[in-house]
Design a protein around this motif. Structure first.
Motif, short mmCIF file in Angstrom:
data_model
loop_
_atom_site.label_atom_id
_atom_site.label_comp_id
_atom_site.label_asym_id
_atom_site.label_seq_id
_atom_site.Cartn_x
_atom_site.Cartn_y
_atom_site.Cartn_z
N TYR A 1 2.21 -66.02 -0.42
CA TYR A 1 1.23 -65.64 -1.43
C TYR A 1 -0.14 -65.38 -0.82
O TYR A 1 -0.85 -64.45 -1.18
CB TYR A 1 1.14 -66.69 -2.54
N LYS A 2 -0.51 -66.21 0.16
CA LYS A 2 -1.81 -66.06 0.82
C LYS A 2 -1.89 -64.72 1.55
O LYS A 2 -2.90 -64.03 1.49
CB LYS A 2 -1.98 -67.21 1.81
N ASN B 1 3.47 -70.72 0.22
CA ASN B 1 2.03 -70.58 0.20
C ASN B 1 1.57 -69.48 1.18
O ASN B 1 0.70 -68.67 0.87
CB ASN B 1 1.40 -71.92 0.61
N ILE C 1 -6.74 -53.66 -0.61
CA ILE C 1 -6.38 -52.71 -1.65
C ILE C 1 -7.55 -52.47 -2.59
O ILE C 1 -7.86 -51.34 -2.95
CB ILE C 1 -5.15 -53.21 -2.44
N MET C 2 -8.23 -53.56 -2.97
CA MET C 2 -9.36 -53.41 -3.86
C MET C 2 -10.44 -52.55 -3.22
O MET C 2 -11.08 -51.73 -3.88
CB MET C 2 -9.95 -54.77 -4.22
N THR D 1 -0.31 -62.08 0.80
CA THR D 1 -0.42 -61.02 -0.21
C THR D 1 -1.85 -60.89 -0.70
O THR D 1 -2.38 -59.79 -0.83
CB THR D 1 0.52 -61.33 -1.41
N VAL D 2 -2.49 -62.04 -0.95
CA VAL D 2 -3.87 -62.01 -1.45
C VAL D 2 -4.80 -61.38 -0.41
O VAL D 2 -5.74 -60.66 -0.76
CB VAL D 2 -4.34 -63.42 -1.85
N GLU D 3 -4.53 -61.62 0.87
CA GLU D 3 -5.35 -60.99 1.91
C GLU D 3 -5.29 -59.47 1.81
O GLU D 3 -6.30 -58.79 1.94
CB GLU D 3 -4.87 -61.41 3.30
N ARG D 4 -4.12 -58.95 1.57
CA ARG D 4 -3.96 -57.50 1.45
C ARG D 4 -4.58 -56.97 0.17
O ARG D 4 -5.05 -55.84 0.09
CB ARG D 4 -2.47 -57.12 1.51
N PHE D 5 -4.55 -57.82 -0.85
CA PHE D 5 -5.17 -57.55 -2.14
C PHE D 5 -6.63 -57.10 -1.94
O PHE D 5 -7.09 -56.12 -2.54
CB PHE D 5 -5.12 -58.88 -2.89
N SER D 6 -7.36 -57.80 -1.07
CA SER D 6 -8.74 -57.43 -0.81
C SER D 6 -8.84 -56.04 -0.19
O SER D 6 -9.69 -55.24 -0.57
CB SER D 6 -9.40 -58.46 0.12
#
Lengths: 225, 225
Positions: B132-133, B129, B142-143, B135-140
């Motif tokens: 994945y969490k 978890n 990147i967006m 990764t999602v933080e970095r996702f923001s």
């Protein structure tokens, strides 16, 4: 109340089902509703409250970002059997950007409401893990869309799109306007129109009122080499 | 072997520590090593095997994507205290794109090796978890980088970058070449050069050998309104 068949459909899409308590499963059943969105309906944007998790039963949802001056960039599309997690993004603390979600045609889905799903993720690490994992899966789609926009020349992007469409439709006909194609691949209608004309002159496609026929698939594929 | 202080540093960055078994903690201690990367070293790319999770102790790592013709788009940068999860992306099954990671200056880090971290994620859902969490933080991040590239006019992007740099450095001086700035914000040196000249003519910055001085912060901020 949803039927046993419908519950099985949802169960098949939730890999953490076996890690749920009986109470969590019972509550899930009472927190699911059936929803139908008409073509063009905007079901999620930066102003809306979060809806929850959507399980697409039929139709198509399009997830995109919108600039201040109204330009749209499509991130990905969701079809039958797909799960929409971005409509529950408010419970993912690490998501700090806004997406928009539209129904591209009449779309039926099951909606697991946000207050139940938020509580479930607090209580059950497997559910939380599922939410983050589903987001990361879409992350890869988004990166591919972005790389295409940033790096590929436009004729390659359009050829890729046309090939994907005819594969998806199992037909050489594409029923989309130039305007719609421009939206899907993050460009302007004029650019799509110009490039389609080039494709037509080379004998790769023909165009008639709102329909594009792919007449030479191999030539389109050669563009991608 | 790492010291107690160093272990505390790592512990403070792993929110799932309390959910680890004694054996998992003991094995963690023997699977951590200290690494030093020299400026410009490419520690991760599409050919490399996955290294593992990096805990940045000092220095700076830059995560970027690379096109076939060599254009670079910076996704985000990692500084002291940050965790690099993309160097362990091979254990995230849903990641299907390649990033590159370079050391931007001499960088010290602790490396939790991939075979240990992979096993830990299989055994411990809290560890998975966390992966994945993160990764999602970095996702923001990147967006946000992507939205800037796609939507903002270039003078706004450059102004945003300069303001972030002086805030980060606690100084009005920026020690970067136009080439480096172009890489960071996904543009060409010529475009950076031209826009900096405009800023200079308006009295916002002055330039001397490899150093940019921000002389009027407010005017730069006004560009973003």
């Amino acid at each position: 109340m949803i039927s046993t068949n419908e519950l099985d459909f949802i169960k098949s899409r939730l890999p953490f089902w076996e890690h749920m308590t009986e109470l969590q499963i019972r509550n899930l059943e009472t927190n699911i509703s059936k929803v139908t969105y008409h073509k063009g309906y905007n079901l999620h944007n930066s102003d809306h409250e979060c809806l929850g998790v959507l399980f697409v039963k039929s139709g198509e949802l399009r997830v995109y970002i919108l600039s201040e001056d109204g330009r749209e960039i499509t991130l990905y599309r969701l079809l039958e059997g797909d799960i929409c997690i971005m409509s529950a993004s408010c419970i993912l603390n690490s998501i700090h950007f806004d997406v928009h979600i539209d129904a591209e045609c009449e779309t039926e889905a099951f909606l697991l409401n946000i207050s139940y799903f938020g509580k479930l993720c607090d209580q059950n690490v497997y559910a939380e893990n599922f939410a983050y994992k589903s987001t990361v899966e879409r992350f890869s789609d988004i990166m591919q869309a972005m790389e295409q926009i940033l790096f590929l020349s436009f004729d390659k992007r359009l050829a890729t799109f046309l090939l994907e469409e005819i594969d998806k439709n199992h037909s050489n006909e594409i029923h989309l306007t130039q305007e719609q194609i421009a939206k899907y691949i993050g460009s302007a209608r004029e650019v799509v129109s110009r490039t389609l004309k080039i494709f037509q002159n080379r004998g790769m496609v023909t165009q008639s009122r709102g329909i594009i026929h792919v007449t030479d698939r191999e030539q389109l594929e050669d563009l991608l080499l």
